[in-house]
Write a protein that holds these residues in place. Structure first.
Motif, mmCIF file in Angstrom:
data_model
loop_
_atom_site.group_PDB
_atom_site.id
_atom_site.type_symbol
_atom_site.label_atom_id
_atom_site.label_comp_id
_atom_site.label_asym_id
_atom_site.label_seq_id
_atom_site.Cartn_x
_atom_site.Cartn_y
_atom_site.Cartn_z
ATOM 1 N N ALA A 160 0.909 -1.131 0.085
ATOM 2 C CA ALA A 160 -0.071 0.091 -0.127
ATOM 3 C C ALA A 160 0.856 1.228 -0.046
ATOM 4 C CB ALA A 160 -1.041 0.127 1.172
ATOM 5 N N ARG A 161 1.875 1.352 0.873
ATOM 6 C CA ARG A 161 2.926 2.391 0.795
ATOM 7 C C ARG A 161 3.387 2.387 -0.477
ATOM 8 N NH1 ARG A 161 4.535 0.457 5.773
ATOM 9 N NH2 ARG A 161 6.261 -0.587 5.096
ATOM 10 N N LEU A 162 3.993 1.647 -1.176
ATOM 11 C CA LEU A 162 4.623 1.599 -2.537
ATOM 12 C C LEU A 162 3.448 2.187 -3.614
ATOM 13 C CD1 LEU A 162 6.755 0.960 -4.673
ATOM 14 C CD2 LEU A 162 5.418 -1.238 -4.942
ATOM 15 N N LEU A 163 2.311 1.628 -3.678
ATOM 16 C CA LEU A 163 1.444 2.378 -4.394
ATOM 17 C C LEU A 163 0.713 3.781 -4.207
ATOM 18 C CD1 LEU A 163 -1.273 -0.843 -4.717
ATOM 19 C CD2 LEU A 163 0.853 -0.003 -6.151
ATOM 20 N N ARG A 164 0.551 4.215 -2.753
ATOM 21 C CA ARG A 164 0.317 5.390 -2.382
ATOM 22 C C ARG A 164 1.207 6.491 -2.675
ATOM 23 N NH1 ARG A 164 -0.592 3.474 2.626
ATOM 24 N NH2 ARG A 164 0.814 4.918 3.500
ATOM 25 N N SER A 165 2.562 6.094 -3.062
ATOM 26 C CA SER A 165 3.642 6.785 -3.167
ATOM 27 C C SER A 165 3.617 7.346 -4.706
ATOM 28 C CB SER A 165 4.938 6.249 -2.984
ATOM 29 O OG SER A 165 5.240 5.422 -3.826
ATOM 30 N N HIS A 166 2.760 6.686 -5.405
ATOM 31 C CA HIS A 166 2.702 7.167 -6.909
ATOM 32 C C HIS A 166 1.166 7.355 -7.274
ATOM 33 C CE1 HIS A 166 6.295 4.594 -6.767
ATOM 34 N NE2 HIS A 166 6.762 5.102 -7.868
ATOM 35 N N ASP A 167 0.142 7.344 -6.380
ATOM 36 C CA ASP A 167 -1.119 7.755 -6.693
ATOM 37 C C ASP A 167 -1.584 8.898 -7.116
ATOM 38 O OD1 ASP A 167 -1.072 9.056 -4.341
ATOM 39 O OD2 ASP A 167 -2.364 7.776 -3.135
ATOM 40 N N GLN A 168 -0.606 10.027 -6.958
ATOM 41 C CA GLN A 168 -0.850 11.276 -7.566
ATOM 42 C C GLN A 168 -0.220 11.297 -9.097
ATOM 43 O OE1 GLN A 168 -2.602 13.895 -5.863
ATOM 44 N NE2 GLN A 168 -2.532 12.204 -4.316
ATOM 45 N N LEU A 169 0.257 10.403 -9.488
ATOM 46 C CA LEU A 169 0.983 10.376 -10.807
ATOM 47 C C LEU A 169 0.341 9.261 -12.009
ATOM 48 C CD1 LEU A 169 4.754 10.034 -9.600
ATOM 49 C CD2 LEU A 169 3.522 12.245 -10.299
ATOM 50 N N MET A 170 -0.375 8.370 -11.161
ATOM 51 C CA MET A 170 -0.995 7.554 -12.087
ATOM 52 C C MET A 170 -2.345 6.540 -11.464
ATOM 53 S SD MET A 170 1.331 3.951 -12.157
ATOM 54 C CE MET A 170 1.996 3.327 -10.654
ATOM 55 N N ARG A 171 -3.174 6.258 -12.089
ATOM 56 C CA ARG A 171 -4.252 5.437 -11.447
ATOM 57 C C ARG A 171 -4.000 4.191 -11.550
ATOM 58 N NH1 ARG A 171 -8.697 5.386 -14.152
ATOM 59 N NH2 ARG A 171 -8.074 6.211 -15.939
ATOM 60 N N SER A 172 -4.149 3.319 -10.563
ATOM 61 C CA SER A 172 -3.905 2.037 -10.531
ATOM 62 C C SER A 172 -4.910 1.260 -9.895
ATOM 63 C CB SER A 172 -2.633 1.779 -9.965
ATOM 64 O OG SER A 172 -2.758 2.028 -8.487
ATOM 65 N N SER A 191 -5.165 -19.681 2.399
ATOM 66 C CA SER A 191 -6.505 -19.748 2.869
ATOM 67 C C SER A 191 -7.464 -18.744 2.256
ATOM 68 C CB SER A 191 -6.821 -20.154 4.338
ATOM 69 O OG SER A 191 -6.583 -18.802 5.047
ATOM 70 N N ARG A 192 -8.737 -18.926 2.069
ATOM 71 C CA ARG A 192 -9.616 -17.525 1.893
ATOM 72 C C ARG A 192 -9.590 -16.551 2.835
ATOM 73 N NH1 ARG A 192 -14.435 -15.868 2.493
ATOM 74 N NH2 ARG A 192 -15.433 -14.852 0.698
ATOM 75 N N ASN A 193 -9.392 -16.926 3.975
ATOM 76 C CA ASN A 193 -9.399 -16.153 5.314
ATOM 77 C C ASN A 193 -8.115 -15.096 4.925
ATOM 78 O OD1 ASN A 193 -11.896 -16.823 6.365
ATOM 79 N ND2 ASN A 193 -10.798 -18.212 7.898
ATOM 80 N N ARG A 194 -6.829 -15.562 4.762
ATOM 81 C CA ARG A 194 -5.863 -14.803 4.439
ATOM 82 C C ARG A 194 -6.034 -14.008 3.255
ATOM 83 N NH1 ARG A 194 -1.091 -16.479 7.609
ATOM 84 N NH2 ARG A 194 0.218 -15.607 6.075
ATOM 85 N N VAL A 195 -6.396 -14.404 2.163
ATOM 86 C CA VAL A 195 -6.799 -13.822 1.038
ATOM 87 C C VAL A 195 -7.679 -12.367 1.168
ATOM 88 C CG1 VAL A 195 -7.632 -13.625 -1.182
ATOM 89 C CG2 VAL A 195 -6.315 -15.479 -0.524
ATOM 90 N N VAL A 196 -8.731 -12.748 1.972
ATOM 91 C CA VAL A 196 -9.790 -11.666 2.499
ATOM 92 C C VAL A 196 -8.960 -10.415 3.451
ATOM 93 C CG1 VAL A 196 -12.007 -10.931 3.474
ATOM 94 C CG2 VAL A 196 -11.624 -13.018 1.937
ATOM 95 N N ALA A 197 -8.226 -11.120 4.363
ATOM 96 C CA ALA A 197 -7.627 -10.125 5.228
ATOM 97 C C ALA A 197 -6.587 -9.450 4.562
ATOM 98 C CB ALA A 197 -6.876 -11.079 6.278
ATOM 99 N N PHE A 198 -5.992 -10.011 3.680
ATOM 100 C CA PHE A 198 -4.890 -9.257 2.712
ATOM 101 C C PHE A 198 -5.631 -8.024 2.129
ATOM 102 C CE2 PHE A 198 -1.532 -8.104 -0.491
ATOM 103 C CZ PHE A 198 -0.653 -8.386 -0.028
ATOM 104 N N GLN A 199 -6.731 -8.294 1.497
ATOM 105 C CA GLN A 199 -7.579 -7.592 0.574
ATOM 106 C C GLN A 199 -8.021 -6.195 1.697
ATOM 107 O OE1 GLN A 199 -11.145 -8.883 -0.926
ATOM 108 N NE2 GLN A 199 -11.214 -7.348 -2.524
ATOM 109 N N ARG A 200 -8.477 -6.668 2.753
ATOM 110 C CA ARG A 200 -8.976 -5.734 3.666
ATOM 111 C C ARG A 200 -7.728 -4.813 4.113
ATOM 112 N NH1 ARG A 200 -13.210 -9.628 7.182
ATOM 113 N NH2 ARG A 200 -15.021 -9.536 5.448
ATOM 114 N N ALA A 201 -6.841 -5.191 4.386
ATOM 115 C CA ALA A 201 -5.679 -4.779 4.639
ATOM 116 C C ALA A 201 -5.170 -3.392 3.937
ATOM 117 C CB ALA A 201 -4.430 -5.363 5.166
ATOM 118 N N LEU A 202 -5.078 -3.776 2.649
ATOM 119 C CA LEU A 202 -5.036 -2.791 1.263
ATOM 120 C C LEU A 202 -5.829 -1.687 1.468
ATOM 121 C CD1 LEU A 202 -3.736 -5.098 -1.670
ATOM 122 C CD2 LEU A 202 -2.411 -3.642 -0.301
#
Length: 236
Positions: A160-172, A191-202
């Motif tokens: 998330a930090r990596l993407l936020r550092s570029h979010d003023q320069l491009m849409r992603s 597991s599905r729970n880990r996938v969902v947790a990762f998505q929510r964290a982002l």
């Protein structure tokens, strides 16, 4: 590209396909499913499209202009080959560029993708910004989730930090892909729970556009390179 998690990466290089051979795959699918029309095409899986950019662009032009498949329904994927994202942007296509990150930092990315050593993550992000500014098209970042390797919440925060550092320069957009198991690999599918947790964290960390790819082909071992590997074993 020798990606450690991919069946194709374990096969080695044979040759590039011609534009005609690429297009013929689309014709084959339409003939196989008579009465149906191919509406979406993804250049991904069996090989690295950017290593065959000239033929890929020729095929894209035919699919778009001659077969009538909308450019925005065509995806060109890459794990990252130096200078090629900028070369693709010069064609000013309206396709979706999908960049396979699979890691939020350079060290981990090199462990998963050996060729990442010659194309640092910072350089990839700069080229993605250039692509967006040249074409106006949002960049899709593919992130393969492997249990205990790159799917920790700390990885999500770092991504998330990596993407936020570029979010003023491009849409992603971030496309999360649970790993499809292949033979002779030490990796495991999360597991599905880990996938969902990762998505929510982002999303908590400010990444607004995140999806999880629906798994298809697991029962038939049809992920990147698996069909060919299994067919080769049957021949032997």
């Amino acid at each position: 590209m020798k990606c450690s998690f991919c069946a194709t990466g374990k096969m080695g290089f044979t040759r590039n396909l011609t534009a005609g051979e690429i297009v013929d795959q689309v014709f084959h699918i339409q003939e196989r499913f008579e009465g149906s029309r191919v509406s979406n095409v993804v250049f991904m899986g069996m090989g690295e499209p950017m290593m065959n950019l000239k033929e890929v662009v020729k095929a894209e032009q035919f699919l778009n202009k001659d077969l009538g498949i909308g450019a925005r329904h065509i995806t060109i994927s890459t794990v990252g080959v130096p200078n090629t994202i900028r070369r693709l942007s010069e064609h000013n296509l309206q396709v979706i560029l999908a960049v396979s990150l699979h890691a939020p930092n350079q060290e981990l990315r090199e462990q998963l993708i050996p060729t990442a050593k010659v194309y640092p993550l910072d350089a990839i992000m700069e080229d993605c910004v250039h692509y967006f500014q040249q074409t106006g098209r949002r960049v899709s970042f593919e992130y393969l989730l492997i249990d205990g390797v790159n799917d920790e919440l700390s990885h999500a925060k770092e991504l998330a930090r990596l993407l936020r550092s570029h979010d003023q320069l491009m849409r992603s957009h971030v496309n999360l892909i649970p790993w499809n198991a292949i033979d002779d690999s030490e990796f495991k599918r999360p597991s599905r729970n880990r996938v969902v947790a990762f998505q929510r964290a982002l999303k908590r960390e400010g990444v607004g556009s995140v999806s999880v790819r629906k798994t298809r082909g697991a029962e038939e071992a049809a992920a990147c390179g698996q069909l060919r590997v299994n067919a080769a074993r049957e021949i032997v």
